[in-house]
Motif scaffolding. Structure first.
Motif, short mmCIF file in Angstrom:
data_model
loop_
_atom_site.label_atom_id
_atom_site.label_comp_id
_atom_site.label_asym_id
_atom_site.label_seq_id
_atom_site.Cartn_x
_atom_site.Cartn_y
_atom_site.Cartn_z
N TRP A 71 2.08 -2.61 2.13
CA TRP A 71 1.95 -3.13 3.50
C TRP A 71 0.53 -2.83 4.03
O TRP A 71 -0.13 -3.70 4.61
N ALA A 72 0.07 -1.59 3.81
CA ALA A 72 -1.26 -1.20 4.30
C ALA A 72 -2.34 -2.11 3.71
O ALA A 72 -3.23 -2.58 4.43
N ILE A 73 -2.24 -2.38 2.41
CA ILE A 73 -3.25 -3.24 1.76
C ILE A 73 -3.17 -4.67 2.33
O ILE A 73 -4.18 -5.28 2.65
N ASN A 74 -1.93 -5.17 2.47
CA ASN A 74 -1.74 -6.56 2.90
C ASN A 74 -2.07 -6.80 4.37
O ASN A 74 -2.24 -7.94 4.78
N HIS A 75 -2.12 -5.72 5.16
CA HIS A 75 -2.36 -5.90 6.59
C HIS A 75 -3.64 -5.20 7.05
O HIS A 75 -3.76 -4.83 8.21
N ALA A 76 -4.59 -5.02 6.14
CA ALA A 76 -5.81 -4.28 6.49
C ALA A 76 -6.90 -5.20 7.02
O ALA A 76 -7.99 -4.73 7.36
N GLY A 77 -6.62 -6.50 7.07
CA GLY A 77 -7.62 -7.45 7.58
C GLY A 77 -8.92 -7.43 6.80
O GLY A 77 -10.00 -7.63 7.37
N GLY A 78 -8.81 -7.17 5.49
CA GLY A 78 -10.00 -7.20 4.64
C GLY A 78 -10.74 -5.87 4.54
O GLY A 78 -11.73 -5.77 3.81
N GLU A 79 -10.27 -4.86 5.25
CA GLU A 79 -10.93 -3.53 5.21
C GLU A 79 -10.39 -2.72 4.01
O GLU A 79 -9.27 -2.94 3.57
N PRO A 80 -11.21 -1.77 3.51
CA PRO A 80 -10.70 -0.92 2.43
C PRO A 80 -9.57 0.00 2.91
O PRO A 80 -9.59 0.44 4.06
N VAL A 81 -8.63 0.26 2.02
CA VAL A 81 -7.47 1.10 2.36
C VAL A 81 -7.34 2.19 1.31
O VAL A 81 -7.44 1.92 0.11
N GLN A 82 -7.11 3.42 1.78
CA GLN A 82 -6.89 4.52 0.85
C GLN A 82 -5.44 4.48 0.37
O GLN A 82 -4.53 4.34 1.21
N VAL A 83 -5.23 4.55 -0.94
CA VAL A 83 -3.85 4.49 -1.46
C VAL A 83 -3.56 5.66 -2.39
O VAL A 83 -4.48 6.38 -2.80
#
Ligand code: ADP
Ligand code: MG
Length: 338
Positions: A71-83
């Motif tokens: 969800w975090a990756i899909n809803h980050a609006g193109g920003e990098p996400v820590q996983v």
């Protein structure tokens, strides 16, 4: 006379020694009925830990839970996400197998899966416009991995349906082994992973479903410490208004269910994650593509069932496989016959 008596006693003694404590768990997770069976003194505790891990991985990978990495990756609006490291491992394999299969495996297909409704309870054939718009958003090459961060262009969405269960079986078998379990069978809805052999020392027997008659089996495999993972078009599908069947494994080339000669692909190998990724990818590549991939890359065994009801299995399975149906079977060798 005494020797014969001793021989008679031997199997009794052996079975007496091997009478180990059995523990089982039924779990519904990842939209799948899972069944875990383990033997030994620590089996029950180990299964408890494994069950917790399954539920936490479900939460981590879920495409619909707002707490998940997906969800975090899909809803980050193109920003990098820590996983998490788990998600990073899936993404690395997804990219590797995506590249090696020229996009047959593409974890960014989620918008197209949504257009077909495979993400919900109601499915439909999408209009050409809807499909074209969704396909614009698909290309796993656009996923950027750096350190523990993932970046996906705005609007694109991914899902781990093709590999999550294989990875989960690796985690489960890892936990069981760490807890001293030497004999177990992990069945994540047809994705099977064995630890050791059965408590009596004989190999685990795992059936491969007949896609034309799923209550029957086309063959039985005798395995130890191995994963057996199947992708087929008979598991999740709907019948469209045009009377055709449409299934959940899609070809990113046109956004339609992959229809390249196969009805099921079973991958046999050491690592569940790789087997799961390959089962989906080779289903998309189709009969010839799957055979070519195996000959070029190797490192796994496979069983293909084609839409014209033929079975092919790789030569490494010769001592492992017992054919049970009436389907004509052919052995695949590394050197192409024709
Ligand atoms: P199952 O989950 O039924 O055991 P698979 O491992 O083959 O079967 O995974 C199918 C799932 O993978 C689909 O439900 C969907 O979420 C996703 N998917 C479908 N087609 C592809 C594809 N070409 N590449 C990557 N993921 C896909
Ligand atoms: Mg798969």
């Amino acid at each position: 006379m005494r020797a014969a008596y001793a021989l008679l006693l031997l199997p009794l003694l052996l079975s007496g020694c091997s009478r180990e404590e059995e523990a089982v768990r039924d779990i519904f997770a990842m939209d799948t009925y899972m069944y875990l069976k383990a033997y030994g003194d620590h089996a029950d505790t180990a299964l408890g830990t494994a069950a917790e891990r399954i539920l936490s991985l479900e939460e981590l990978f879920s495409v619909t839970s707002e707490n998940s990495d997906t969800w975090a990756i899909n809803h980050a609006g193109g920003e990098p996400v820590q996983v998490s490291q788990d998600t990073m491992t899936l993404l690395q394999t997804a990219k590797e197998i995506g590249t090696k299969t020229d996009g047959a495996l593409d974890v960014t297909l989620y918008p197209v899966l949504s257009a077909w409704g495979f993400t919900t309870d109601t499915q439909q054939i999408p209009t050409p416009e809807t499909l074209a718009a969704a396909l614009e958003l698909v290309d796993f090459r656009e996923i950027t991995l750096e350190g523990d961060c993932v970046q996906l262009p705005d609007g694109m969405q991914l899902d781990f349906g093709a590999l999550a269960k294989g990875y989960t079986s690796d985690c489960v078998t890892g936990i069981l082994r760490e807890n001293g379990v030497e004999s177990a069978l992990v069945n994540l809805g047809g994705n099977v992973h064995a630890i050791g052999s059965k408590p009596d020392g004989t190999a685990w027997r795992v059936g491969v479903q007949d896609p034309f008659s799923p209550s029957e089996q086309v063959c039985i495999l005798e395995i130890e410490d191995t994963a057996v993972i199947t992708s087929g078009n008979y598991e999740r599908y709907f019948t469209g208004e045009d009377g055709q069947n449409y299934w959940h494994i899609l070809d990113a080339k046109d956004g339609f269910p992959a229809d390249n000669g196969l009805v099921s692909v079973t991958i046999v190998g050491e690592e569940g994650l790789l087997c799961d990724a390959l089962s989906t990818a080779l289903f998309v590549l189709g009969t010839e593509g799957a055979m070519d991939y195996w000959r070029t890359e190797g490192g796994f065994e496979m069983i293909l069932v084609t839409e014209d009801a033929k079975l092919y299995y790789t030569e490494g399975l010769a001592d492992t496989i017992r054919l049970t149906g009436t389907m004509p079977a052919e052995v695949l060798t590394h050197d192409k016959a024709d």
